[in-house]
Design a protein around this motif. Structure first.
Motif, PDB file in Angstrom:
ATOM      1  N   PRO A 162       0.810  -1.218   0.000  1.00  0.00           N
ATOM      2  CA  PRO A 162       0.000   0.000   0.000  1.00  0.00           C
ATOM      3  C   PRO A 162       0.840   1.263   0.000  1.00  0.00           C
ATOM      4  O   PRO A 162       0.443   2.269  -0.564  1.00  0.00           O
ATOM      5  N   GLU A 177      -2.893   3.048  -5.752  1.00  0.00           N
ATOM      6  CA  GLU A 177      -3.919   2.059  -6.008  1.00  0.00           C
ATOM      7  C   GLU A 177      -3.355   0.671  -5.746  1.00  0.00           C
ATOM      8  O   GLU A 177      -3.165  -0.119  -6.665  1.00  0.00           O
ATOM      9  N   ALA A 178      -3.077   0.376  -4.497  1.00  0.00           N
ATOM     10  CA  ALA A 178      -2.483  -0.899  -4.124  1.00  0.00           C
ATOM     11  C   ALA A 178      -3.517  -2.005  -4.205  1.00  0.00           C
ATOM     12  O   ALA A 178      -4.713  -1.779  -4.042  1.00  0.00           O
ATOM     13  N   GLU A 179      -3.038  -3.204  -4.471  1.00  0.00           N
ATOM     14  CA  GLU A 179      -3.916  -4.356  -4.507  1.00  0.00           C
ATOM     15  C   GLU A 179      -3.177  -5.597  -4.027  1.00  0.00           C
ATOM     16  O   GLU A 179      -1.953  -5.627  -3.993  1.00  0.00           O
ATOM     17  N   TYR A 180      -3.940  -6.579  -3.659  1.00  0.00           N
ATOM     18  CA  TYR A 180      -3.400  -7.857  -3.207  1.00  0.00           C
ATOM     19  C   TYR A 180      -4.258  -8.923  -3.875  1.00  0.00           C
ATOM     20  O   TYR A 180      -5.486  -8.873  -3.798  1.00  0.00           O
ATOM     21  N   TYR A 200     -11.895  -1.937   2.402  1.00  0.00           N
ATOM     22  CA  TYR A 200     -11.357  -2.600   1.224  1.00  0.00           C
ATOM     23  C   TYR A 200     -12.459  -2.963   0.241  1.00  0.00           C
ATOM     24  O   TYR A 200     -13.595  -3.214   0.622  1.00  0.00           O
ATOM     25  N   ARG A 231      -9.281 -10.629  -5.113  1.00  0.00           N
ATOM     26  CA  ARG A 231      -8.552  -9.372  -5.272  1.00  0.00           C
ATOM     27  C   ARG A 231      -9.004  -8.423  -4.170  1.00  0.00           C
ATOM     28  O   ARG A 231     -10.193  -8.199  -3.981  1.00  0.00           O
ATOM     29  N   GLU A 234      -8.433  -4.515  -2.696  1.00  0.00           N
ATOM     30  CA  GLU A 234      -7.917  -3.185  -3.031  1.00  0.00           C
ATOM     31  C   GLU A 234      -8.389  -2.202  -1.958  1.00  0.00           C
ATOM     32  O   GLU A 234      -9.401  -2.424  -1.308  1.00  0.00           O
ATOM     33  N   SER A 235      -7.659  -1.130  -1.798  1.00  0.00           N
ATOM     34  CA  SER A 235      -8.116  -0.063  -0.917  1.00  0.00           C
ATOM     35  C   SER A 235      -9.384   0.533  -1.503  1.00  0.00           C
ATOM     36  O   SER A 235      -9.448   0.791  -2.699  1.00  0.00           O
TER      37      SER A 235
END
Length: 99
Positions: free
Chosen positions: A9, A14-17, A84, A95, A97-98
């Protein structure tokens, strides 16, 4: 569940996991979702609000469970959980994401 992609992050706005969930695994999908959110948020699973306060977890499980004619080949569901945006796809991708 296997990790596919992580982005810190702090490294991106635009962070994602993204993790891959094995629909034939014994771990419930709802547990995999909470584990993914905890990993992305660097939080303990026990510190998170129960997922069923956000989405009907039984319906989530049934939506992507194997069917008599095989596994579902398409579709996705997205919902907000805590801070999230979570998207689960029929191919087993989770997925986070923030929001």
């Amino acid at each position: 569940m296997t990790e596919m992609t992580t982005r810190s992050p702090s490294a991106q706005a635009e962070a994602e996991y993204v993790v891959q969930y094995d629909r034939l695994d014994n771990e419930p999908l709802s547990v995999a979702v909470v584990n993914a959110v905890a990993a992305f948020g660097n939080e303990s699973v026990t510190d998170l609000e129960p997922l069923h306060h956000t989405i009907n977890t039984d319906a989530l499980e049934r939506l992507f469970e194997p069917r008599a004619d095989g596994v579902r080949s398409g579709g996705s569901v997205s919902f907000e959980y805590l801070d999230y945006l979570v998207t689960v796809t029929a191919d087993g991708e989770i997925r986070v994401e923030s929001a």
